[in-house]
Design a protein around this motif. Structure first.
Motif, PDB file in Angstrom:
ATOM      1  N   PRO A 124       0.814  -1.224   0.000  1.00  0.00           N
ATOM      2  CA  PRO A 124       0.000   0.000   0.000  1.00  0.00           C
ATOM      3  C   PRO A 124       0.844   1.269   0.000  1.00  0.00           C
ATOM      4  CG  PRO A 124      -0.067  -1.058   2.158  1.00  0.00           C
ATOM      5  CD  PRO A 124       0.690  -1.980   1.255  1.00  0.00           C
ATOM      6  N   ILE A 125       2.084   1.192   0.450  1.00  0.00           N
ATOM      7  CA  ILE A 125       2.923   2.389   0.535  1.00  0.00           C
ATOM      8  C   ILE A 125       3.450   2.789  -0.845  1.00  0.00           C
ATOM      9  CG2 ILE A 125       4.963   3.415   1.655  1.00  0.00           C
ATOM     10  CD1 ILE A 125       2.718   2.603   3.638  1.00  0.00           C
ATOM     11  N   THR A 126       3.887   1.805  -1.614  1.00  0.00           N
ATOM     12  CA  THR A 126       4.416   2.110  -2.953  1.00  0.00           C
ATOM     13  C   THR A 126       3.331   2.001  -4.023  1.00  0.00           C
ATOM     14  OG1 THR A 126       5.001  -0.213  -3.268  1.00  0.00           O
ATOM     15  CG2 THR A 126       6.704   1.229  -2.345  1.00  0.00           C
ATOM     16  N   ASN A 127       2.147   1.537  -3.617  1.00  0.00           N
ATOM     17  CA  ASN A 127       1.035   1.334  -4.544  1.00  0.00           C
ATOM     18  C   ASN A 127       1.375   0.322  -5.643  1.00  0.00           C
ATOM     19  OD1 ASN A 127      -1.651   1.878  -5.106  1.00  0.00           O
ATOM     20  ND2 ASN A 127      -1.119   3.359  -6.689  1.00  0.00           N
ATOM     21  N   GLU A 128       2.228  -0.634  -5.333  1.00  0.00           N
ATOM     22  CA  GLU A 128       2.517  -1.704  -6.300  1.00  0.00           C
ATOM     23  C   GLU A 128       1.473  -2.800  -6.119  1.00  0.00           C
ATOM     24  OE1 GLU A 128       7.219  -2.335  -6.890  1.00  0.00           O
ATOM     25  OE2 GLU A 128       6.557  -2.069  -4.833  1.00  0.00           O
TER      26      GLU A 128
END
Ligand code: 2AM
Ligand code: CA
Length: 257
Positions: A124-128
């Motif tokens: 969720p942090i890098t939206n990968e």
């Protein structure tokens, strides 16, 4: 974000992960502000884990009410449909999460009669957002993935998890290190396998792992052209606790050592 070629089950897994992910991002931000004892921190993370898993389960259950569940926190739930089971890891890379290192993910896999049919991994942090389904390939944010084509071990970077806990493997590990093979223990087995699928890592080698740590990553690695076995070259199955996943080219080279 949802693309046409994504099977319906992947769309539903993605929606569940993105909903749960929003709250996880908030928790991750809160953690930085918490100047508290390790016990309070532990409780905070357990709560985040449990809540994330609950959101994922409820969201999946709404669309597939008869499927079973295998979950890190809540355990196993037998479904009316004995052939289909979701496997959930609400936060893989818990230790990173606690330390404020933005390298953790939500991992969900779907089993069909004990074989992995689908998987998603979402940081969720890098939206990968990674997904794979049997016969449909591996994808990262709408891009088709392919394992790396490195063949020389000394040019490879291999993800590692708990290798030193397996006494028989320490010699192998030291031998490989002496021969200039680079290892990384990045703290999330699921993301390591997603990195094998996307050609960032050339292999992932790990022991003492649970099904929820690796199930989604295994289908990603396989659908991207990788090879997955146990650390002894045996066929990997859902009861295996160790794994070697690679770009296929270096598989036998690592195992020979
Ligand atoms: P976790 O973050 O959900 O605990 C760390 O090298 C990797 O191994 C992570 O994917 C971690 O998952 C997993 N793992 C599985 N069992 C573990 C254990 N008993 N202790 C630490 N990590 C474990
Ligand atoms: Ca895990």
């Amino acid at each position: 974000m949802i693309t046409n070629n994504q099977p319906p089950i992947i769309n539903i897994m993605e929606k569940a992960a993105r909903t749960a992910g929003k709250k996880l991002i908030r928790d991750f931000g809160e953690l930085e502000k918490l100047q508290v004892s390790s016990k309070t921190l532990g409780n905070f993370v357990t709560n985040a884990d449990v809540r994330t898993e609950k959101i994922l389960k409820e969201s999946l259950e709404y669309h597939y009410p008869n499927y079973g569940f295998i979950m890190e926190e809540e355990g196993n739930v037998t479904g009316k449909d004995k052939d289909n089971t979701f496997v959930i890891d609400p936060i893989d890379g818990t230790s990173n999460f606690i330390h404020g290192i933005p390298h953790f993910c939500i991992a969900i896999a779907k089993l069909s009669n004990d074989t992995i049919s689908d998987g998603i991994i979402f940081n969720p942090i890098t939206n990968e957002f990674y997904w794979a389904s049997k016969g449909k390939g591996s994808w990262l944010n709408n891009q088709r993935l392919r394992v790396s084509n490195r063949k020389k071990l000394e040019e490879c970077v291999i993800g590692a998890s708990s290798i030193e806990k397996d006494l028989n493997s320490i010699d192998k590990l030291n031998f490989l290190k002496k021969n200039s093979v680079s290892f990384r223990n990045m703290g999330s087995a699921a993301l390591d396998l997603a990195y094998v699928a996307s050609g960032k890592l050339d292999a992932f080698w790990g022991y003492n792992l649970n099904l929820w740590d690796i199930a989604a990553g295994i289908i990603l690695a396989l659908e991207a052209g990788g090879t997955v076995t146990t650390s002894n070259f045996d066929k990997w199955d859902i009861s295996s606790r160790d794994i070697l996943a690679s770009n296929s080219f270096i598989h036998s080279k690592v195992l020979k050592i």
